[in-house]
Design a protein around this motif. Structure first.
Motif, PDB file in Angstrom:
ATOM      1  N   GLU A 116      -2.530  18.688  15.901  1.00 17.49           N
ATOM      2  CA  GLU A 116      -3.957  18.431  16.097  1.00 17.49           C
ATOM      3  C   GLU A 116      -4.546  17.598  14.957  1.00 17.49           C
ATOM      4  N   ARG A 117      -3.951  17.663  13.784  1.00 23.80           N
ATOM      5  CA  ARG A 117      -4.382  16.858  12.638  1.00 23.80           C
ATOM      6  C   ARG A 117      -3.712  15.481  12.618  1.00 23.80           C
ATOM      7  N   TRP A 118      -2.657  15.295  13.419  1.00 25.57           N
ATOM      8  CA  TRP A 118      -1.843  14.087  13.309  1.00 25.57           C
ATOM      9  C   TRP A 118      -2.663  12.802  13.448  1.00 25.57           C
ATOM     10  N   HIS A 119      -3.639  12.761  14.331  1.00 23.71           N
ATOM     11  CA  HIS A 119      -4.435  11.543  14.506  1.00 23.71           C
ATOM     12  C   HIS A 119      -5.108  11.140  13.188  1.00 23.71           C
ATOM     13  N   GLU A 120      -5.690  12.098  12.482  1.00 22.48           N
ATOM     14  CA  GLU A 120      -6.325  11.811  11.177  1.00 22.48           C
ATOM     15  C   GLU A 120      -5.297  11.330  10.162  1.00 22.48           C
ATOM     16  N   ILE A 121      -4.157  12.021  10.109  1.00 21.70           N
ATOM     17  CA  ILE A 121      -3.106  11.667   9.148  1.00 21.70           C
ATOM     18  C   ILE A 121      -2.559  10.278   9.457  1.00 21.70           C
ATOM     19  N   ALA A 122      -2.271  10.034  10.737  1.00 18.47           N
ATOM     20  CA  ALA A 122      -1.733   8.728  11.147  1.00 18.47           C
ATOM     21  C   ALA A 122      -2.714   7.603  10.821  1.00 18.47           C
ATOM     22  N   ASN A 123      -3.993   7.833  11.032  1.00 21.34           N
ATOM     23  CA  ASN A 123      -4.994   6.817  10.675  1.00 21.34           C
ATOM     24  C   ASN A 123      -5.005   6.551   9.179  1.00 21.34           C
ATOM     25  N   PHE A 124      -4.812   7.596   8.380  1.00 20.49           N
ATOM     26  CA  PHE A 124      -4.823   7.423   6.930  1.00 20.49           C
ATOM     27  C   PHE A 124      -3.611   6.614   6.454  1.00 20.49           C
ATOM     28  N   ILE A 125      -2.449   6.872   7.032  1.00 19.80           N
ATOM     29  CA  ILE A 125      -1.213   6.233   6.538  1.00 19.80           C
ATOM     30  C   ILE A 125      -0.848   4.956   7.293  1.00 19.80           C
ATOM     31  N   CYS A 159       1.062  23.985   5.405  1.00 21.52           N
ATOM     32  CA  CYS A 159      -0.232  24.664   5.556  1.00 21.52           C
ATOM     33  C   CYS A 159      -1.343  23.903   4.831  1.00 21.52           C
ATOM     34  N   ALA A 160      -0.981  22.882   4.065  1.00 20.39           N
ATOM     35  CA  ALA A 160      -1.966  21.989   3.436  1.00 20.39           C
ATOM     36  C   ALA A 160      -1.287  20.660   3.164  1.00 20.39           C
ATOM     37  N   ILE A 161      -2.062  19.594   3.268  1.00 19.91           N
ATOM     38  CA  ILE A 161      -1.567  18.249   2.979  1.00 19.91           C
ATOM     39  C   ILE A 161      -2.582  17.537   2.102  1.00 19.91           C
ATOM     40  N   GLY A 162      -2.069  16.820   1.108  1.00 16.03           N
ATOM     41  CA  GLY A 162      -2.883  15.945   0.279  1.00 16.03           C
ATOM     42  C   GLY A 162      -2.292  14.546   0.326  1.00 16.03           C
ATOM     43  N   LEU A 163      -3.139  13.559   0.515  1.00 15.01           N
ATOM     44  CA  LEU A 163      -2.723  12.158   0.577  1.00 15.01           C
ATOM     45  C   LEU A 163      -3.618  11.335  -0.340  1.00 15.01           C
ATOM     46  N   ILE A 164      -3.003  10.437  -1.097  1.00 16.13           N
ATOM     47  CA  ILE A 164      -3.730   9.517  -1.976  1.00 16.13           C
ATOM     48  C   ILE A 164      -3.218   8.112  -1.695  1.00 16.13           C
ATOM     49  N   LYS A 165      -4.120   7.203  -1.375  1.00 16.97           N
ATOM     50  CA  LYS A 165      -3.732   5.824  -1.067  1.00 16.97           C
ATOM     51  C   LYS A 165      -3.917   4.942  -2.298  1.00 16.97           C
ATOM     52  N   ILE A 166      -2.893   4.114  -2.571  1.00 18.77           N
ATOM     53  CA  ILE A 166      -2.894   3.198  -3.717  1.00 18.77           C
ATOM     54  C   ILE A 166      -2.723   1.768  -3.201  1.00 18.77           C
ATOM     55  N   HIS A 167      -3.595   0.882  -3.662  1.00 16.11           N
ATOM     56  CA  HIS A 167      -3.485  -0.541  -3.351  1.00 16.11           C
ATOM     57  C   HIS A 167      -3.836  -1.320  -4.609  1.00 16.11           C
ATOM     58  N   ASN A 168      -3.021  -2.320  -4.927  1.00 20.44           N
ATOM     59  CA  ASN A 168      -3.230  -3.132  -6.141  1.00 20.44           C
ATOM     60  C   ASN A 168      -3.379  -2.257  -7.394  1.00 20.44           C
ATOM     61  N   ASN A 169      -2.494  -1.270  -7.514  1.00 21.08           N
ATOM     62  CA  ASN A 169      -2.474  -0.367  -8.670  1.00 21.08           C
ATOM     63  C   ASN A 169      -3.780   0.388  -8.874  1.00 21.08           C
ATOM     64  N   ILE A 224       0.861  -1.177   0.000  1.00 19.84           N
ATOM     65  CA  ILE A 224       0.000   0.000   0.000  1.00 19.84           C
ATOM     66  C   ILE A 224       0.900   1.230   0.000  1.00 19.84           C
ATOM     67  N   TYR A 225       0.693   2.078  -0.985  1.00 13.05           N
ATOM     68  CA  TYR A 225       1.477   3.299  -1.139  1.00 13.05           C
ATOM     69  C   TYR A 225       0.601   4.498  -0.810  1.00 13.05           C
ATOM     70  N   THR A 226       1.235   5.540  -0.289  1.00 13.87           N
ATOM     71  CA  THR A 226       0.534   6.793  -0.062  1.00 13.87           C
ATOM     72  C   THR A 226       1.295   7.908  -0.753  1.00 13.87           C
ATOM     73  N   ALA A 227       0.674   8.489  -1.770  1.00 13.19           N
ATOM     74  CA  ALA A 227       1.240   9.683  -2.396  1.00 13.19           C
ATOM     75  C   ALA A 227       0.974  10.847  -1.452  1.00 13.19           C
ATOM     76  N   ILE A 228       1.980  11.701  -1.286  1.00 17.10           N
ATOM     77  CA  ILE A 228       1.897  12.790  -0.321  1.00 17.10           C
ATOM     78  C   ILE A 228       2.369  14.087  -0.964  1.00 17.10           C
ATOM     79  N   ASP A 229       1.659  15.163  -0.640  1.00 16.64           N
ATOM     80  CA  ASP A 229       2.086  16.476  -1.106  1.00 16.64           C
ATOM     81  C   ASP A 229       1.740  17.508  -0.039  1.00 16.64           C
ATOM     82  N   PHE A 230       2.674  18.412   0.169  1.00 16.46           N
ATOM     83  CA  PHE A 230       2.465  19.527   1.088  1.00 16.46           C
ATOM     84  C   PHE A 230       2.521  20.843   0.336  1.00 16.46           C
TER      85      PHE A 230
END
Length: 171
Positions: free
Chosen positions: A67-76, A19-29, A2-8
């Protein structure tokens, strides 16, 4: 895997100024999930608003990275690697911002689609917008979620071409 594309997007010259984060999760292409959030940076000066359009008025009441870390950690949490276009930058922002708030990060490799583009594409420029234009990938440049989505699609392009990015890991 499982890959997570990340951009700040960052507010100022400090690597801890996410000041902004974008995350995209990839599984099985396949892209399976996304996450986007604005983040209140540690300082109120927004030097790069002209790039990303994010202003202090938009950020001053947002949660901090801590304060956002819990959401981010759950995502990744189930990710085995990060992907970024110019991984050195996004890795630096992630680690510096986490250090500012005393957050321990998972030690995941960072695959760099910029390095891969330089190595495998014959383009005059390998910036995110240039690569997206060459590969016909939609992009709203300097929006963290769109940039992460574009990076994920570049990664998937290489994967579908049978190109391994194992030599495009940023240390």
């Amino acid at each position: 895997m499982i890959y997570t594309a990340i951009d700040f997007e960052t507010a100022d010259n400090g690597q801890d100024s996410a000041c902004a984060i974008g995350l995209i999760k990839i599984h099985n292409n396949t892209i399976i999930d996304s996450y986007y959030a604005l983040i209140k940076p540690p300082r109120p000066y927004i030097k790069y608003a002209y790039f990303h359009g994010i202003t202090w008025d938009m950020l001053k009441n947002q949660p901090t990275f801590a304060e956002r870390w819990h959401e981010i950690a759950n995502f990744i949490h189930d990710s085995t690697a990060f992907i970024a276009h110019n991984a050195q930058f996004d890795k630096g922002v992630l680690y510096s911002t986490a250090k500012t708030y005393n957050i321990s990060l998972p030690l995941l490799p960072f695959y760099c689609t910029l390095k891969a583009s330089r190595q495998f594409l014959n383009l005059p420029k390998n910036s995110l917008d240039s690569v997206c234009q060459a590969l016909n990938i939609e992009l709203n440049h300097h929006h963290a979620l769109s940039d992460a989505q574009a990076c994920a699609n570049i990664f998937l392009y290489f994967t579908k071409q049978g190109i391994s990015l194992d030599n495009c890991i940023t240390k």
